[in-house]
Scaffold this motif. Structure first.
Motif, PDB file in Angstrom:
ATOM      1  N   LYS A  33      45.237 -36.877  37.993  1.00 26.63           N
ATOM      2  CA  LYS A  33      44.599 -37.988  37.267  1.00 26.63           C
ATOM      3  C   LYS A  33      45.487 -38.464  36.126  1.00 26.63           C
ATOM      4  CE  LYS A  33      40.448 -39.499  34.899  1.00 26.63           C
ATOM      5  NZ  LYS A  33      41.304 -40.304  34.033  1.00 26.63           N
ATOM      6  N   GLU A  34      46.086 -37.528  35.410  1.00 22.62           N
ATOM      7  CA  GLU A  34      46.948 -37.914  34.281  1.00 22.62           C
ATOM      8  C   GLU A  34      48.169 -38.673  34.768  1.00 22.62           C
ATOM      9  OE1 GLU A  34      47.565 -34.059  32.638  1.00 22.62           O
ATOM     10  OE2 GLU A  34      45.904 -34.216  31.225  1.00 22.62           O
ATOM     11  N   GLN A  57      49.773 -44.136  26.535  1.00 22.44           N
ATOM     12  CA  GLN A  57      50.127 -43.144  27.551  1.00 22.44           C
ATOM     13  C   GLN A  57      51.398 -42.411  27.163  1.00 22.44           C
ATOM     14  OE1 GLN A  57      48.624 -41.940  30.260  1.00 22.44           O
ATOM     15  NE2 GLN A  57      46.832 -43.177  29.827  1.00 22.44           N
ATOM     16  N   MET A  58      52.352 -43.154  26.626  1.00 20.30           N
ATOM     17  CA  MET A  58      53.610 -42.510  26.237  1.00 20.30           C
ATOM     18  C   MET A  58      53.404 -41.588  25.042  1.00 20.30           C
ATOM     19  SD  MET A  58      56.302 -45.574  26.898  1.00 20.30           S
ATOM     20  CE  MET A  58      57.729 -44.586  26.587  1.00 20.30           C
ATOM     21  N   LEU A  59      52.500 -41.983  24.147  1.00 20.76           N
ATOM     22  CA  LEU A  59      52.185 -41.114  23.009  1.00 20.76           C
ATOM     23  C   LEU A  59      51.550 -39.825  23.500  1.00 20.76           C
ATOM     24  CD1 LEU A  59      51.818 -40.608  19.951  1.00 20.76           C
ATOM     25  CD2 LEU A  59      49.699 -41.904  20.079  1.00 20.76           C
ATOM     26  N   LYS A  60      50.644 -39.969  24.459  1.00 21.65           N
ATOM     27  CA  LYS A  60      49.976 -38.774  25.017  1.00 21.65           C
ATOM     28  C   LYS A  60      51.015 -37.844  25.647  1.00 21.65           C
ATOM     29  CE  LYS A  60      45.383 -40.474  26.320  1.00 21.65           C
ATOM     30  NZ  LYS A  60      44.535 -40.822  27.456  1.00 21.65           N
ATOM     31  N   LEU A  61      51.936 -38.452  26.365  1.00 20.40           N
ATOM     32  CA  LEU A  61      52.967 -37.662  27.034  1.00 20.40           C
ATOM     33  C   LEU A  61      53.835 -36.935  26.012  1.00 20.40           C
ATOM     34  CD1 LEU A  61      53.463 -37.697  30.169  1.00 20.40           C
ATOM     35  CD2 LEU A  61      55.610 -38.791  29.611  1.00 20.40           C
ATOM     36  N   HIS A  62      54.177 -37.644  24.954  1.00 19.71           N
ATOM     37  CA  HIS A  62      55.016 -37.056  23.905  1.00 19.71           C
ATOM     38  C   HIS A  62      54.296 -35.873  23.260  1.00 19.71           C
ATOM     39  CE1 HIS A  62      57.921 -37.989  20.307  1.00 19.71           C
ATOM     40  NE2 HIS A  62      58.003 -36.740  20.724  1.00 19.71           N
ATOM     41  N   TRP A  63      53.015 -36.041  23.006  1.00 20.61           N
ATOM     42  CA  TRP A  63      52.247 -34.962  22.386  1.00 20.61           C
ATOM     43  C   TRP A  63      52.170 -33.763  23.324  1.00 20.61           C
ATOM     44  CZ3 TRP A  63      51.071 -32.426  18.480  1.00 20.61           C
ATOM     45  CH2 TRP A  63      49.976 -31.545  18.443  1.00 20.61           C
ATOM     46  N   ARG A  64      52.000 -34.037  24.628  1.00 18.25           N
ATOM     47  CA  ARG A  64      51.962 -32.938  25.584  1.00 18.25           C
ATOM     48  C   ARG A  64      53.263 -32.154  25.564  1.00 18.25           C
ATOM     49  NH1 ARG A  64      48.417 -33.172  29.972  1.00 18.25           N
ATOM     50  NH2 ARG A  64      49.477 -31.287  30.647  1.00 18.25           N
ATOM     51  N   ALA A  65      54.360 -32.876  25.443  1.00 21.88           N
ATOM     52  CA  ALA A  65      55.664 -32.202  25.448  1.00 21.88           C
ATOM     53  C   ALA A  65      55.902 -31.429  24.154  1.00 21.88           C
ATOM     54  CB  ALA A  65      56.781 -33.228  25.650  1.00 21.88           C
ATOM     55  N   ALA A  66      55.310 -31.920  23.036  1.00 24.40           N
ATOM     56  CA  ALA A  66      55.651 -31.344  21.728  1.00 24.40           C
ATOM     57  C   ALA A  66      54.602 -30.395  21.171  1.00 24.40           C
ATOM     58  CB  ALA A  66      55.866 -32.477  20.714  1.00 24.40           C
ATOM     59  N   ARG A  67      53.409 -30.352  21.780  1.00 26.33           N
ATOM     60  CA  ARG A  67      52.291 -29.731  21.064  1.00 26.33           C
ATOM     61  C   ARG A  67      52.489 -28.247  20.774  1.00 26.33           C
ATOM     62  NH1 ARG A  67      47.617 -29.996  25.759  1.00 26.33           N
ATOM     63  NH2 ARG A  67      48.748 -28.766  27.290  1.00 26.33           N
ATOM     64  N   TRP A  68      53.023 -27.486  21.734  1.00 25.68           N
ATOM     65  CA  TRP A  68      53.123 -26.045  21.466  1.00 25.68           C
ATOM     66  C   TRP A  68      54.183 -25.731  20.408  1.00 25.68           C
ATOM     67  CZ3 TRP A  68      48.825 -24.194  22.375  1.00 25.68           C
ATOM     68  CH2 TRP A  68      48.093 -24.482  23.516  1.00 25.68           C
ATOM     69  N   PRO A  69      55.386 -26.302  20.493  1.00 23.44           N
ATOM     70  CA  PRO A  69      56.328 -26.027  19.399  1.00 23.44           C
ATOM     71  C   PRO A  69      55.846 -26.566  18.060  1.00 23.44           C
ATOM     72  CG  PRO A  69      57.432 -27.137  21.223  1.00 23.44           C
ATOM     73  CD  PRO A  69      55.996 -27.139  21.535  1.00 23.44           C
TER      74      PRO A  69
END
Lengths: 230, 305, 393
Positions: free
Chosen positions: B95-96, A4-16
């Motif tokens: 959900k997330e 979950q934390m990895l997913k969150l990190h990717w969400r925060a970083a994906r556009w840059p």
């Protein structure tokens, strides 16, 4: 928890990170483009093909180091950016020890560093396979990818550590660095009028030698970044 | 375990002038404890210290039989927390956010969480930044309840919400408590709301605990008396605490006293002194709270002089 | 315009005026093609006078330039001194840090340079601030052991770097410099660059060797080993010493280089009047052991690569040993001393290094990050785990 934390990190970083990932894959391809389909005639006195390949490799080598630094920095800063926005209240209220929370975040970031390096390695390997190198040169996609991995990880760890602190800490650290960079030399020149060793002290050279040369923390960004070399 | 929360001589000082001064609180297990105080009294600060987000300068904190901060991660596994301001990541969907929160709690009840989504009328695919304040409040409650907590710590959970949503939220919370006998520690300055369901109340002002007792005792204990021929002699050794005294004027024909600790035999006592007790008025929780605060502040001002 | 320039122009104008006035009416017209003796005598006298005056003007111009040109010893009142190894720098206080830094950096580029034993002679650099000097002095003027720079703050680094590098390279003894292709091979101090030069070389045999792995071409270019037969020795010697190199005219008085075994032999044989000096010498050399043949590579880029390899093998102090060439020794023997090994072993090691680097796709190799990088990445990781946001407030 870690996923979950990895997913969150990717969400925060994906556009840059998107243009950085494109560069990580594409720059090694561009570095080797001079050697794609090249032919070398032994009857021809000039070995300019080899010169073009090594010159291209040297120029793009600089860009690899820059991309590694940028990728690591973005991942390091984005690891904590969402937490900072709501003052870490959510993270502090979770039933996980703080060191474990940081470690999971760091691990997630390391995975993203690995993914970026994998993309870079793919580009470097593809470029190497497509290249027709003169017999005097060889390709180093493996060694170069390892270099890229360690450089990106170093930049990530540095910015992760800086971003994990308070805004005040980061401001103090960055402010000191900027202050030294802008005012350090004129200040030393002025103080040198009163005590000559200060005036003789070369701050820029000292900083470079400390950080980049002599196995300093940023020395990984120097060195040989050539995909094709002897 | 007899107390869900025990604070002993809790002290905290900010860089400015605000201080939590030797706060001692006992929250009985299974109770619904209303933590009352005006804005800036230290309610949120106390809750943050309780949750281990801040480090006290003195005192001891125990929660669900664990020491804070030593046993904090284990304790927090059994606590549902709703902060004063929503702390969700606005870029996530409902959900997330649920999936993220669930990953940290061993006792997470996914089925119950799904039921709550429906019950609280939330859309799983809706992004948090596009939700209204009420919807966000509901989501915060969902995340706190789906953990199946032994203790709910709610910091002004319905502040700024419309009455309908406030009712939905508190109904959901009270249903859960009725089912599980969990403890609720809820802070608010909306006293009239807490009156309906709290069975304990603690009043804090300016970083100090004013009083802590069952709600019924609180309400019963504070009365407004309308008196004739009241005299200062009564105040030499009063059987009750005088919180406020309003002299007779053009509007008031009688002197009005607000007292704490009033009991029925006190009427005879006053009449023996020649004071006529025209009326004894019950104050609700909010009125009693206001009078208590006013009296405390007056007394403090006199002591400071 | 400065005094010096003004005076120069004045004298130039005067000279021109003198010339113009002196020659006016003296240039013979077409109708006066044939001059009378008197006319001729007068013309010659005038021309001699003009020549004398021109000589005066030139001498004066030289004096003025000399006076205006900065020389060592012409130290300004606010100049300070700073020593960096063998380099003594004098100049304005505000330019010294940059100059000293550039000198340190330039010396550091020559791996293996150890000045403790004084192999490098002293170099004195005088720096004058370009803003304070009005002269015709060039930005850089140097002779052996001196350099006079007229620099701004921006270009002082470049000029000092150039002066120090030139000083080091000038210390490389003859005949090593022409033997290995001249000053351009200072980049060969880095072995990778040396091999890179070889790969990019324009030598036909080099291309054939490195690209087609033509061993025959490699035999000469890399001085690869032979099979021990006299024929193969002769073939190699023929390659290294092609007949065209000894075509006449070779002045008998010209002494060949000391490392040129064949040349020295031929010189000696010719002195004695041996009819086939070259053939005699070749046979003589072929009878010796391989190690004494001194078969070093013939192409400058290959030779530069060999020098870089010797420096790399020699490690600390290698450059110092390079600069202290023993008298009368061959280049090969000198390089062996530099490398700290035998000549044959040096050449064999170099051949292996170049051959091993060429034409093979390997997954390992290349410059890998060292352990220090891993230490820093790991250390920063530990630092990163200590989040400072343990608590609010």
């Amino acid at each position: 928890m870690g996923i979950q934390m990895l997913k969150l990190h990717w969400r925060a970083a994906r556009w840059p990170m998107l243009p950085v990932l494109v560069a990580a894959f594409g720059l090694p391809l561009m570095a080797g483009s001079a050697a794609w389909g090249a032919t070398y005639s032994v009857d021809h006195l000039s070995a300019s093909g080899a010169v073009a390949v090594t010159d291209g490799a040297a120029v793009f080598g600089l860009t690899f180091a820059i991309v590694a630094a940028i990728a690591g920095s973005i991942l390091g800063i984005s690891a904590w950016s969402w937490d900072h926005r709501q003052d870490h209240v959510y993270a502090l209220s979770l039933p996980v020890p703080r060191w474990k929370y940081s470690a999971l975040k760091f691990g997630g970031g390391t995975i993203l560093v690995g993914a970026t390096t994998a993309l870079f390695a793919l580009g470097a390997t593809t470029s190497s396979l497509l290249a027709n190198l003169p017999a005097g040169l060889r390709a180093y996609p493996g060694a170069l990818s390892l270099h890229f991995l360690i450089a990106t990880q170093t930049a990530f760890a540095l910015l992760f550590a800086l971003a994990s602190g308070t805004m005040r800490t980061a401001t103090i650290v960055l402010g000191c660095v900027m202050g030294l960079a802008i005012f350090g030399v004129p200040l030393l020149d002025f103080l040198g009028n009163f005590w000559s060793p200060l005036g003789d002290f070369d701050l820029v050279r000292f900083a470079y030698a400390t950080l980049v040369e002599n196995d300093g923390p940023l020395s990984i960004f120097a060195g040989n970044w050539m995909l094709f070399d002897v | 375990m007899s107390h869900a929360i025990e604070l002993d001589d809790l002290t905290w000082r900010s860089g400015g002038e605000f201080t939590l001064d030797r706060l001692s609180i006992r929250v009985p297990q299974g109770s619904i404890y209303g933590f009352l105080g005006p804005n800036g009294a230290g309610k949120s600060t106390t809750i943050r210290l309780l949750m281990g987000m801040m480090r006290p300068h003195g005192g001891r904190i125990r929660m669900l039989d664990g020491r804070v901060p030593r046993d904090l991660p284990d304790v927090l596994q059994r606590v549902g927390y709703v902060p004063e301001r929503p702390h969700l990541f606005p870029q996530l969907t409902v959900k997330e956010a649920i999936d993220y929160h669930a990953a940290f709690y061993r006792s997470w009840d996914a089925l119950w969480a799904t039921e709550l989504v429906e019950r609280l009328d939330l859309r799983p695919d809706q992004r948090i930044r596009r939700m209204s304040k009420g919807q966000t409040g509901k989501l915060m409650i969902l995340l706190a309840l789906a953990v199946r907590p032994y203790l709910l710590v709610l910091d002004e959970p319905t502040d700024g919400l419309d009455p309908v949503i406030r009712r939905d939220i508190m109904t959901t919370v009270l249903d859960y408590v009725a089912e599980t006998e969990a403890t609720i520690f809820i802070s608010s300055h909306l006293v009239h709301e807490l009156e309906r369901f709290c069975d304990w109340v603690g009043v804090v002002d300016d970083g100090r605990l004013i009083t802590e007792l069952p709600v019924q005792d609180f309400k019963n204990g504070i009365k407004r008396l309308r008196l004739e021929n009241a005299s200062d002699a009564l105040l030499q050794r009063p059987p009750f605490s005088l919180l406020d005294r309003l002299p007779a004027n053009g509007i008031r024909s009688c002197e009005e006293w607000v007292v704490q600790g009033w009991e029925q035999p006190h009427r005879q006592l006053l009449e023996r002194e020649g004071v006529m007790v025209r009326e004894v008025v019950d104050l609700d929780l909010e009125e009693g709270f206001v009078e208590l605060l006013r009296s405390t502040r007056l007394q403090r001002a006199r002591e400071d002089r | 315009m400065s005094d010096g320039a003004g005076r120069w122009w004045s004298w130039a104008l005067i000279s021109w005026a003198v010339l113009a006035s002196g020659l006016e009416g003296q240039v013979p017209s077409a109708s006066n093609y044939l001059l009378s003796p008197d006319e001729r005598a007068r013309l010659e006298a005038d021309l001699a006078d003009v020549e004398a005056r021109l000589a005066e003007v030139q001498a004066l111009e030289f004096e003025m330039r000399e006076a205006a040109t900065l020389r060592p010893g012409n130290v300004g009142p606010d100049h300070v001194r700073r020593d960096v190894g063998p380099v003594e720098i004098r100049g304005p206080r505000h330019l010294l840090p940059a100059a000293a830094g550039a000198a340190t950096h330039a010396l550091g580029q020559f791996r293996g340079l150890s000045d403790a034993d004084g192999a490098l002679t002293a170099l004195r650099i005088d720096i004058h601030d370009a803003g304070e000097v009005e002269s015709l002095a060039p930005p850089y003027a140097g002779g052996s052991g001196t350099a006079v720079l007229v620099a701004t703050a921006e270009d002082v680094r470049a000029l000092v770097d150039h002066a120090v590098r030139r000083h080091v390279l000038e210390a490389i003894p003859q005949p090593l410099v022409p033997w290995s292709g001249g000053w351009g091979w200072d980049s060969a101090f880095r072995p990778d660059d040396g091999v890179r030069l070889m790969v990019q070389s324009t030598n036909r045999d080099g291309i054939a060797c490195l690209q087609r792995r033509d061993l025959e071409a490699c035999a000469g270019y890399l001085a690869l080993s032979y099979d021990g037969s006299t024929e193969s020795k002769l073939a190699l010697l023929e390659y290294h010493y092609p007949a065209s190199a000894f075509l006449p005219p070779t002045p008998v008085s010209e002494t060949p280089r000391t490392d040129d075994l064949l040349g020295r032999c031929v010189f000696e044989q010719r002195r004695r009047g041996t009819p086939d000096a070259r053939g005699t010498c070749l046979a003589d050399l072929a009878s010796r052991e391989y190690a004494t043949l001194g078969l070093l590579p013939s192409h400058p880029s290959a030779r530069a690569s060999l020098v870089a390899h010797a420096l790399q093998l020699g490690g600390d102090g290698a450059l110092t040993r390079l600069m202290r060439r023993p008298d009368g020794g061959s280049v090969g023997a000198h390089l062996a001393v530099v490398a700290g090994t035998s000549e044959a072993e040096l050449v064999r090691s170099w051949q292996e290094d170049v051959s091993g680097r060429t034409g093979v796709f390997r997954s390992e190799g290349g410059e890998r990050p060292g352990p220090a990088s891993l230490f820093w990445a790991g250390g920063l990781a530990l630092l990163a785990l200590r989040s400072t946001r343990w608590r609010l407030g």
